[in-house]
Design an enzyme around this catalytic site. Structure first.
Site, PDB file in Angstrom:
ATOM      1  N   VAL A 199       0.863  -1.189   0.000  1.00 44.30           N
ATOM      2  CA  VAL A 199       0.000   0.000   0.000  1.00 44.30           C
ATOM      3  C   VAL A 199       0.893   1.230   0.000  1.00 44.30           C
ATOM      4  O   VAL A 199       1.655   1.439   0.943  1.00 44.30           O
ATOM      5  CB  VAL A 199      -0.915   0.041   1.245  1.00 44.30           C
ATOM      6  N   HIS A 200       0.821   2.031  -1.066  1.00 45.52           N
ATOM      7  CA  HIS A 200       1.641   3.245  -1.064  1.00 45.52           C
ATOM      8  C   HIS A 200       1.044   4.392  -1.875  1.00 45.52           C
ATOM      9  O   HIS A 200       1.511   5.516  -1.772  1.00 45.52           O
ATOM     10  CB  HIS A 200       3.043   2.942  -1.602  1.00 45.52           C
TER      11      HIS A 200
END
Length: 351
Positions: A199-200
């Site tokens: 997740v970024h």
């Protein structure tokens, strides 16, 4: 030819490695690192693992708002172009480094080549989409990974300089897959039956409600390993979510390219908001759940190996528990010969 290559983020390091090797057989390459990714785990480790030559210029720009970061890169790259006087500037992907390099070159009348041209998510809320579109419209060589990308450009009126080359990330993956599978990372972490998550994306990390829903879903699945991007860790802490996430999800530090490939290949399922990870999951034959509403890699969805769920808790958990591909994958991204094709197209330009 004298080719100035601009990179700045770890997906670009991966793409650059096979292309740089091919280009340097016939041409002089000057490598510019903008410093967009600068931590050892996000930058230096990739150069070491992929045996990329050290950058000739490191601008050290670092993080910042889109305007500030892109503006600083634009000024820095312009200085390098004036000093080096290249015949061609080469950019990869869709980051601020991509756009800054292309803009600086175009304004100085240096031809631009764009690797991964033609990708579209059709979501202008994504800064990456803006970078892709603008870069394509000022590029002279548009090096497309798929037929879909070629068609996207045609619909926008771009046909000159367009070449179907295949995807260089397939080159890198096939080259390193065997070494990656021999990595001790799974044994070191005690992993066996697990899901891998990343997740970024700003659309997820910068929205506390979206980030909370994603983390709650990952936590409730109970078997998730998440290499935590430094920016994601910062946003989790800012939102007061870090300690709970750490308790319910296996958070580990960022890993290098080879370790990431090993984690992807060993996972029963991948949950991600990354473009590159979606594609790697497809090539490795691992079912992928994408925590976005749109994707630039539409082929992975059309072939039934990727499903889009956004940040909705029920959609994420439901897909993780039920999604299973029902047909074979194709070689839509090529067979690992993209770097040679790209080098050949660039070589023809210099003849």
């Amino acid at each position: 030819m004298k080719i100035l290559t601009v990179v700045g983020a770890r997906p670009q390091f991966i793409k650059c490695a096979p292309v740089s090797r091919e280009l340097r057989k016939e041409h002089e390459e000057i490598l510019v690192h903008t410093g967009q990714h600068y931590d050892r785990e996000m930058s230096d480790l990739f150069f070491e693992e992929l045996k990329i030559p050290r950058p000739d210029h490191n601008l050290g720009i670092g993080s910042g708002t889109h305007g500030r970061q892109t503006g600083a890169m634009l000024a820095g790259i312009e200085e390098v172009i004036l000093a080096e006087e290249p015949d061609l500037l080469l950019v990869y992907g869709d980051t601020n480094s991509t756009l800054a390099g292309a803009l600086a070159a175009a304004k100085l009348h240096v031809p631009v080549a764009h690797v991964e041209a033609g990708l579209r998510s059709f979501d202008r809320r994504m800064p990456e989409e803006i970078n892709r579109v603008l870069t394509d419209h000022i590029s002279d060589l548009l090096l497309c990974p798929t037929e879909t990308a070629v068609e996207n450009l045609r619909r926008e009126g771009i046909t000159a300089g367009v070449h179907l080359t295949g995807d260089v990330m397939v080159d890198a993956l096939l080259e390193h897959a065997e070494v990656a599978r021999a990595s001790p990372v799974l044994a070191d972490l005690g992993l066996d039956h697990y899901r891998l998550a990343t997740v970024h994306r700003a659309e997820n990390t910068d929205d506390p409600a979206r980030l909370a829903a994603i983390m709650r879903a990952l936590g409730d699945l109970g078997d998730v390993v998440l290499p935590c991007h430094p920016r994601t860790e910062k946003m989790l802490k800012n939102a007061g979510l870090y300690e709970e996430a750490k308790r319910r999800i296996r958070l580990i530090p960022p890993v290098g390219y080879l370790e990431m490939l090993a984690l992807e290949a060993g996972a029963k399922q991948i949950l991600t908001d990354s473009g590159g990870v979606q594609k790697e999951a497809y090539v490795l034959g691992v079912p992928c759940i994408t925590m976005r509403e749109t994707t630039e890699w539409v082929e992975t969805v059309e072939d039934g190996w990727n499903v889009l769920v956004g940040s909705d808790y029920d959609a994420i958990v439901g897909a993780a528990r039920t999604f299973a591909p029902e047909r074979e994958r194709s070689d839509v991204f090529g067979k690992g010969e993209a770097a040679r094709a790209i080098a050949a197209v660039i070589g023809q330009m210099g003849e």
